[in-house]
Design an enzyme around this catalytic site. Sequence first.
Site, PDB file in Angstrom:
ATOM      1  N   ARG A 158       1.091   1.723  -5.976  1.00 41.28           N
ATOM      2  CA  ARG A 158       1.309   0.824  -4.843  1.00 41.28           C
ATOM      3  C   ARG A 158       0.014   0.211  -4.333  1.00 41.28           C
ATOM      4  NH1 ARG A 158       6.374   1.286  -2.452  1.00 41.28           N
ATOM      5  NH2 ARG A 158       5.539   0.259  -0.616  1.00 41.28           N
ATOM      6  N   HIS A 203       8.070 -30.912 -25.123  1.00 40.57           N
ATOM      7  CA  HIS A 203       8.007 -31.747 -23.927  1.00 40.57           C
ATOM      8  C   HIS A 203       6.751 -31.451 -23.116  1.00 40.57           C
ATOM      9  CE1 HIS A 203      11.982 -33.585 -24.327  1.00 40.57           C
ATOM     10  NE2 HIS A 203      12.390 -32.403 -24.783  1.00 40.57           N
ATOM     11  N   LYS A 255       2.850  -2.450  -7.358  1.00 40.37           N
ATOM     12  CA  LYS A 255       4.217  -2.251  -7.840  1.00 40.37           C
ATOM     13  C   LYS A 255       5.256  -2.895  -6.933  1.00 40.37           C
ATOM     14  CE  LYS A 255       7.398  -0.356 -10.444  1.00 40.37           C
ATOM     15  NZ  LYS A 255       7.622  -0.876 -11.811  1.00 40.37           N
ATOM     16  N   CYS A 261       0.833  -1.193   0.000  1.00 39.95           N
ATOM     17  CA  CYS A 261       0.000   0.000   0.000  1.00 39.95           C
ATOM     18  C   CYS A 261       0.870   1.247   0.000  1.00 39.95           C
ATOM     19  CB  CYS A 261      -0.911   0.003   1.222  1.00 39.95           C
ATOM     20  SG  CYS A 261      -1.813  -1.545   1.473  1.00 39.95           S
ATOM     21  N   LYS A 274       4.741  -9.863 -18.873  1.00 41.03           N
ATOM     22  CA  LYS A 274       4.183  -8.563 -19.236  1.00 41.03           C
ATOM     23  C   LYS A 274       2.820  -8.732 -19.899  1.00 41.03           C
ATOM     24  CE  LYS A 274       7.034  -5.974 -17.539  1.00 41.03           C
ATOM     25  NZ  LYS A 274       7.047  -7.044 -16.560  1.00 41.03           N
ATOM     26  N   GLU A 292       9.836 -13.135 -19.406  1.00 35.89           N
ATOM     27  CA  GLU A 292       9.476 -11.751 -19.116  1.00 35.89           C
ATOM     28  C   GLU A 292       8.406 -11.256 -20.085  1.00 35.89           C
ATOM     29  OE1 GLU A 292       9.462  -7.843 -17.561  1.00 35.89           O
ATOM     30  OE2 GLU A 292       9.889  -9.834 -16.763  1.00 35.89           O
ATOM     31  N   ASN A 300       0.938   0.041   6.415  1.00 36.50           N
ATOM     32  CA  ASN A 300       1.306  -0.938   5.391  1.00 36.50           C
ATOM     33  C   ASN A 300       1.917  -2.136   6.080  1.00 36.50           C
ATOM     34  OD1 ASN A 300       0.644   1.026   3.552  1.00 36.50           O
ATOM     35  ND2 ASN A 300       2.741   1.487   2.967  1.00 36.50           N
ATOM     36  N   GLY A 301       1.667  -3.327   5.550  1.00 36.58           N
ATOM     37  CA  GLY A 301       2.279  -4.518   6.116  1.00 36.58           C
ATOM     38  C   GLY A 301       1.249  -5.476   6.676  1.00 36.58           C
ATOM     39  N   TRP A 336      -3.850  -1.651  -1.125  1.00 33.03           N
ATOM     40  CA  TRP A 336      -3.880  -2.912  -1.862  1.00 33.03           C
ATOM     41  C   TRP A 336      -4.243  -3.974  -0.841  1.00 33.03           C
ATOM     42  CZ3 TRP A 336      -1.875  -7.807  -2.203  1.00 33.03           C
ATOM     43  CH2 TRP A 336      -1.977  -8.458  -3.439  1.00 33.03           C
ATOM     44  N   GLU A 389       0.073  -9.939 -17.343  1.00 35.32           N
ATOM     45  CA  GLU A 389      -0.269  -9.067 -16.226  1.00 35.32           C
ATOM     46  C   GLU A 389      -1.039  -7.824 -16.656  1.00 35.32           C
ATOM     47  OE1 GLU A 389       3.141  -7.838 -13.959  1.00 35.32           O
ATOM     48  OE2 GLU A 389       4.261  -7.186 -15.712  1.00 35.32           O
TER      49      GLU A 389
END
Length: 650
Positions: free
Chosen positions: A27, A547, A645, A2, A528, A524, A101-102, A75, A531
């Site tokens: 955030r 495979h 983020k 957050c 991208k 990567e 936050n946390g 968040w 997401e």
Amino acid sequence: MCGIIVRAGVGDALGELLTGLRNLEYRGYDSAGVALRRNDGEIVVCKREGETDALEADLDSDRLSGSVGIGHTRWSTHGAPSDANAHPHTDGSNRVAVVHNGIIRNYETLRRELRDRGHEFTSETDTEVIPHLVADALDAGIDPETAFRSAIDRIEGSYAIAMVVDGREEVYATRRGSPLVLGVGETANYLASDVPAFLEFTDRVVYLEDDDVVVVDAEGYQISDVAGDPIERTVETVDWDAGDARKGVYNHFMRKEIDEQPVSLRQTINGRIEGGKSVLSEFPQGSLADVDEVIFVACGTSYHAGMYGCTLLRRRGIPATAVPANEFAHEPMPVTDRTLVIAVTQSGETADTLASLRAANSSPARTLAVTNVVGSTAAREANDALFIRAGPEIGVAATKTFSSQVAAIALLADRLEDDGAGQSAGWSTAEETDRSADQIDRSVSTTATKNREGANGRTGGGDRAENDGQTAYDNGDVSELRALPDHVETVVGDGNAARLATQYADADSYFFIGRGVGYPVALEGALKFKEITYEHAEGFAAGELKHGPLALVTPATVVVAIFTGRNDERTLHNIREAQSRGAPVIGIGPESATDVREKVDEYLSYPDVGPNLAGILANVHLQLLAYHAAEIRDRAIDKPRNLAKSVTVE
């Protein structure tokens, strides 16, 4: 996860709090809220589910007038997004307001205890126990700062907390395992989860450390330890520009930050190359000679940068491994005093990566943080730090920081090789078993190789060079790094990714494949894509396609193949297997690789460069492909659902 913003100063606080919240929406954006201490001393709270715009629409600016305030953008962890679960949280009488936050791990025990004493709770959050603990202490006649300290002493977990109290002009704050930075201004002082929150108001910052307790008001600040003893912390000047934290003419931060990569790469390499060799002031010549092996620990995009770094180091004869930080932290690998553990983290505050770093610090290994943020926890706790100097990145989907991380690691790889790292491990350089593969590849990319002449007559990376009878790769990375920003600018100006995003918008799945450095770039690229588009996308080592994943390939599956000028013939064989199942293939490779271009359905080219750095250019195409695919789907590109983020809780 957050975002916290605090403002204490002269004049009205609300406008600056809202600016800070907008700057912190990357955030968290499930809900937002503010608490202001009015001039009559009363604490007034306004909070709403949704983004900052929803909060602003409901604000009564007359009622919320005051010079001291706290704000939060959330968040969700404990409790779903809702008005009730939004921060700030208060005690039953609105004397105390808190943002946090946390995670408070013992909140259920504390909540039961407080309920037994008659406290009533209105949310599902762990945060709400904090103002009630403070209120208990205030009821007992304890002053606000001591009450704050007593509450902090009771909670367990990770947190950054800020509190305002009815009738007091101070803000009380602390941190443990979650970032909190102090901004020192001329007419106001600030606290925030990240510097961009207040960068428009001051560039002078103090990076708080775990268990620092800070009291902030309009006149200044005082920092002390848990025992109340004063602490001196250095005031630093951040060299980021306030404009970097604004979109300007762009519709999205992500597109702005893709376009900023030539600048960020120049910042990464500036002053770090002399005479075709890496010059890192952090690592004088010989300082890495005792390194036998390297272990990268990281999460998400930074993990892919670490994987990329592994390939660069192995090609130089240095044993290297990449491990997800959330695994290494709890299942550490065997290390020695000749092991270098490199924590790659954009923010320097990623919880899993910090846990891995601390595990490594408790071992004989040496540790190094590759990070973007001076003064971050990772930079302070590692034995050494290498800063990527990419500038602030606001979009949740990392773009320019990946490029700068890889470039910084390439510089570090050159430094390690020059110092003779890995030699005592007895590991053979330049895999002998790849000789035949390279000979095959020359038939595919001979033209590209000829065009990649490096400095001092060296080839542009990946070609064989005989040295005392031992086969080795002449990497040429550092010389080629100088041209990389211009090459990225060329890719950024290529509009074909937008066309292909539209052309293949109806596909059911998107597979990304690559070899060598192309493999982490494939991962990567898939990350991208998934997401920000919310479409199914997976990345694979090209040889793994047959495979298992090939069972999922249909004419509605788009396969994106990364070619780097090395092992390309093998990758062409893999795409033929996909094409035989009707799948269209988009190739990404060097301009001069005509044989590759002729064998794929669509081709995105980048300027000819050696195989070690080719993945950086290919990745820019993948960023653009994901961006345009998300744009035509009208996704929340900068703030994809369920993501934030900086992941500051495990």
